[in-house]
Scaffold this active site. Structure first.
Site, PDB file in Angstrom:
ATOM      1  CE  LYS A   1     -11.358  -1.762   2.376  1.00 53.10           C
ATOM      2  NZ  LYS A   1     -11.003   0.198   2.484  1.00 53.10           N
TER       3      LYS A   1
ATOM      4  CG  HIS B   1      10.545   1.413  -0.607  1.00 56.15           C
ATOM      5  ND1 HIS B   1      11.665   1.434  -0.936  1.00 56.15           N
ATOM      6  CD2 HIS B   1      10.007   1.861  -1.799  1.00 56.15           C
ATOM      7  CE1 HIS B   1      11.778   0.361  -2.224  1.00 56.15           C
ATOM      8  NE2 HIS B   1      10.944   0.603  -2.450  1.00 56.15           N
TER       9      HIS B   1
ATOM     10  CE  LYS C   1       8.615  -1.999  -0.181  1.00 60.71           C
ATOM     11  NZ  LYS C   1       7.827  -3.037  -0.622  1.00 60.71           N
TER      12      LYS C   1
ATOM     13  CB  THR D   1      13.578  -3.946  -5.272  1.00 59.82           C
ATOM     14  OG1 THR D   1      12.161  -3.369  -5.680  1.00 59.82           O
ATOM     15  CG2 THR D   1      14.442  -3.346  -6.465  1.00 59.82           C
TER      16      THR D   1
HETATM   17  P1  NAP Z   1      -1.559   0.650  -1.405  1.00 59.47           P
HETATM   18  O1  NAP Z   1      -1.984   2.370  -2.176  1.00 59.47           O
HETATM   19  O2  NAP Z   1      -2.449   0.209  -0.527  1.00 59.47           O
HETATM   20  O3  NAP Z   1      -2.514  -0.081  -2.673  1.00 59.47           O
HETATM   21  C1  NAP Z   1      -3.423  -1.661  -2.362  1.00 59.47           C
HETATM   22  C2  NAP Z   1      -4.512  -2.050  -2.459  1.00 59.47           C
HETATM   23  O4  NAP Z   1      -5.180  -3.087  -2.336  1.00 59.47           O
HETATM   24  C3  NAP Z   1      -5.417  -0.601  -1.686  1.00 59.47           C
HETATM   25  O5  NAP Z   1      -6.547   0.148  -1.792  1.00 59.47           O
HETATM   26  C4  NAP Z   1      -6.302  -2.041  -0.723  1.00 59.47           C
HETATM   27  O6  NAP Z   1      -7.609  -1.576  -0.003  1.00 59.47           O
HETATM   28  C5  NAP Z   1      -6.365  -3.034  -1.655  1.00 59.47           C
HETATM   29  N1  NAP Z   1      -6.741  -4.078  -1.118  1.00 59.47           N
HETATM   30  C6  NAP Z   1      -5.889  -4.989   0.418  1.00 59.47           C
HETATM   31  N2  NAP Z   1      -6.381  -6.034   0.264  1.00 59.47           N
HETATM   32  C7  NAP Z   1      -6.536  -6.348  -1.118  1.00 59.47           C
HETATM   33  C8  NAP Z   1      -7.680  -7.615  -1.505  1.00 59.47           C
HETATM   34  N3  NAP Z   1      -7.384  -9.253  -0.136  1.00 59.47           N
HETATM   35  N4  NAP Z   1      -8.171  -7.883  -2.563  1.00 59.47           N
HETATM   36  C9  NAP Z   1      -8.115  -6.197  -3.137  1.00 59.47           C
HETATM   37  N5  NAP Z   1      -7.659  -5.154  -2.571  1.00 59.47           N
HETATM   38  C10 NAP Z   1      -7.029  -5.535  -1.759  1.00 59.47           C
HETATM   39  O7  NAP Z   1       0.026   0.474  -2.023  1.00 59.47           O
HETATM   40  P2  NAP Z   1       0.645   0.081  -3.761  1.00 59.47           P
HETATM   41  O8  NAP Z   1       1.591   1.507  -3.042  1.00 59.47           O
HETATM   42  O9  NAP Z   1      -0.654   0.856  -4.970  1.00 59.47           O
HETATM   43  O10 NAP Z   1       1.285  -1.080  -3.492  1.00 59.47           O
HETATM   44  C11 NAP Z   1       0.407  -2.182  -4.360  1.00 59.47           C
HETATM   45  C12 NAP Z   1       2.058  -3.216  -2.989  1.00 59.47           C
HETATM   46  O11 NAP Z   1       2.754  -3.344  -5.077  1.00 59.47           O
HETATM   47  C13 NAP Z   1       2.795  -3.393  -2.206  1.00 59.47           C
HETATM   48  O12 NAP Z   1       2.732  -4.526  -2.171  1.00 59.47           O
HETATM   49  C14 NAP Z   1       4.166  -2.516  -2.726  1.00 59.47           C
HETATM   50  O13 NAP Z   1       4.847  -3.017  -2.143  1.00 59.47           O
HETATM   51  C15 NAP Z   1       3.384  -3.371  -4.105  1.00 59.47           C
HETATM   52  N6  NAP Z   1       4.685  -2.926  -5.188  1.00 59.47           N
HETATM   53  C16 NAP Z   1       5.342  -2.936  -6.002  1.00 59.47           C
HETATM   54  C17 NAP Z   1       6.218  -2.604  -7.150  1.00 59.47           C
HETATM   55  C18 NAP Z   1       6.639  -3.117  -8.381  1.00 59.47           C
HETATM   56  O14 NAP Z   1       7.866  -2.249  -9.142  1.00 59.47           O
HETATM   57  N7  NAP Z   1       6.568  -4.114  -8.176  1.00 59.47           N
HETATM   58  C19 NAP Z   1       5.672  -0.901  -7.024  1.00 59.47           C
HETATM   59  C20 NAP Z   1       5.690  -0.443  -6.300  1.00 59.47           C
HETATM   60  C21 NAP Z   1       4.974  -0.908  -4.819  1.00 59.47           C
HETATM   61  P3  NAP Z   1      -7.074  -0.592   1.641  1.00 59.47           P
HETATM   62  O15 NAP Z   1      -6.799   0.724   1.071  1.00 59.47           O
HETATM   63  O16 NAP Z   1      -8.476  -0.567   1.569  1.00 59.47           O
HETATM   64  O17 NAP Z   1      -7.238  -1.964   2.618  1.00 59.47           O
END
Ligand code: NAP
Length: 266
Positions: A37, A155, A159, A166
């Site tokens: 966006k 979590h 989520k 994991t």
């Molecule tokens: P979050 O706070 O919801 O952040 C996701 C962000 O991505 C939001 O700002 C969202 O915007 C944005 N977004 C959604 N679709 C998008 C697109 N097409 N292009 C660009 N931005 C977009 O979630 P989070 O807690 O940061 O987690 C993000 C992901 O990482 C999840 O899948 C989570 O499971 C994963 N994660 C992984 C680890 C790891 O160690 N690998 C650790 C923690 C979390 P809007 O809110 O405006 O839609």
């Protein structure tokens, strides 16, 4: 060489932490942010980041590629967006470092094939926390001796996917050391649907979602007269950042898809 990094999902909880981490890293430059966006021309235009963060924001990956020439795209978005982003990045010769969870097995296979065909490296890490990776490794080892296993992952309640990446990864690793078999009583019956959790080769996975939690997992391995519990807790998102940095530095030298941080830590 300074690694030119772009981040998708920069406004999110993980993304914000990653933005600060890359901005502070002397070996990296944050050259772009990918959003879906219109949030302003630069990160500094948002009210989330300091005005001095003059990193350009793009809503189109091809445009971002042409203008900012990133070497690496860190994806911390959502299960709906991540496959499309990763595939596109590989096609554009941008190396993906993916923390977003929620890939299907078929999607992972397709991305591995694309990465191999193009020679563009890719790291997909369901968990960037080094301690969580060790938990998975220890569970994998222990499964050989204690093959009756249940996984409880916990979590925060925002989520989107369940079970967690994991937990799926842990089950996948364990399954290489554990013969598929059903657990519990042969005549066991759920009187409330879902009570026994999800079934992965007979192992059970339980997903807890509560406010206040970050990312936690226990692997319970039961044997005659004994229980081994292997537990990891991420108390804040800082726990993931050393893994993000390591993945960015590693993907630059990689020509295929690596799934899981356990393949890049000794
Ligand atoms: P979050 O706070 O919801 O952040 C996701 C962000 O991505 C939001 O700002 C969202 O915007 C944005 N977004 C959604 N679709 C998008 C697109 N097409 N292009 C660009 N931005 C977009 O979630 P989070 O807690 O940061 O987690 C993000 C992901 O990482 C999840 O899948 C989570 O499971 C994963 N994660 C992984 C680890 C790891 O160690 N690998 C650790 C923690 C979390 P809007 O809110 O405006 O839609």
């Amino acid at each position: 060489m300074t690694i030119r990094v772009a981040i998708a999902g920069a406004r999110g909880k993980m993304g914000q932490e990653a933005v600060h981490t890359v901005m502070k890293n002397a070996e990296m430059e944050l050259v772009a942010v990918l959003d879906y966006k219109d949030i302003g021309a630069t990160l500094g235009d948002t009210d989330i980041f300091p005005d001095s963060y003059d990193v350009p924001v793009f809503t189109d990956m091809e445009e971002m590629h042409d203008a900012a020439e990133p070497h690496v795209l860190v994806d911390l978005t959502s299960p709906e967006a991540v496959y499309k982003h990763t595939k596109k990045a590989l096609e554009l010769n941008i190396r993906p470092v993916v923390g977003t969870t929620g890939f299907s097995d078929d999607e992972l296979k397709e991305l591995a094939r694309l990465s191999e065909d193009t020679g563009v490296g890719c790291i997909i890490a369901p968990n960037f926390a080094v301690g969580a990776v060790l938990m998975m490794k220890f569970a994998e080892q222990a499964a050989k001796y204690l093959p009756d296993i249940e996984i409880i992952e916990m979590h925060h309640d925002q989520k989107l996917d369940a079970p967690s990446g994991t937990a799926m990864k842990t089950a996948h690793l364990i399954s290489s050391h554990r013969q598929t078999h059903e657990q519990g009583h042969v005549h066991e019956k759920e009187t409330l649907e879902g009570a026994r959790g999800a079934n992965y080769d007979g192992m059970r996975i339980h997903s807890v979602r509560l406010p206040g939690l970050v990312a936690h997992q226990q692997v319970l391995l039961g044997g005659e007269g004994q229980l081994l519990t292997i537990r990891h807790d991420s108390f804040n998102r800082g726990s993931f950042m050393s893994g993000v940095v390591l993945s960015i530095k590693t993907v630059i030298k990689t020509e295929k898809l690596i799934y899981g941080l356990e393949h890049i830590i000794d």
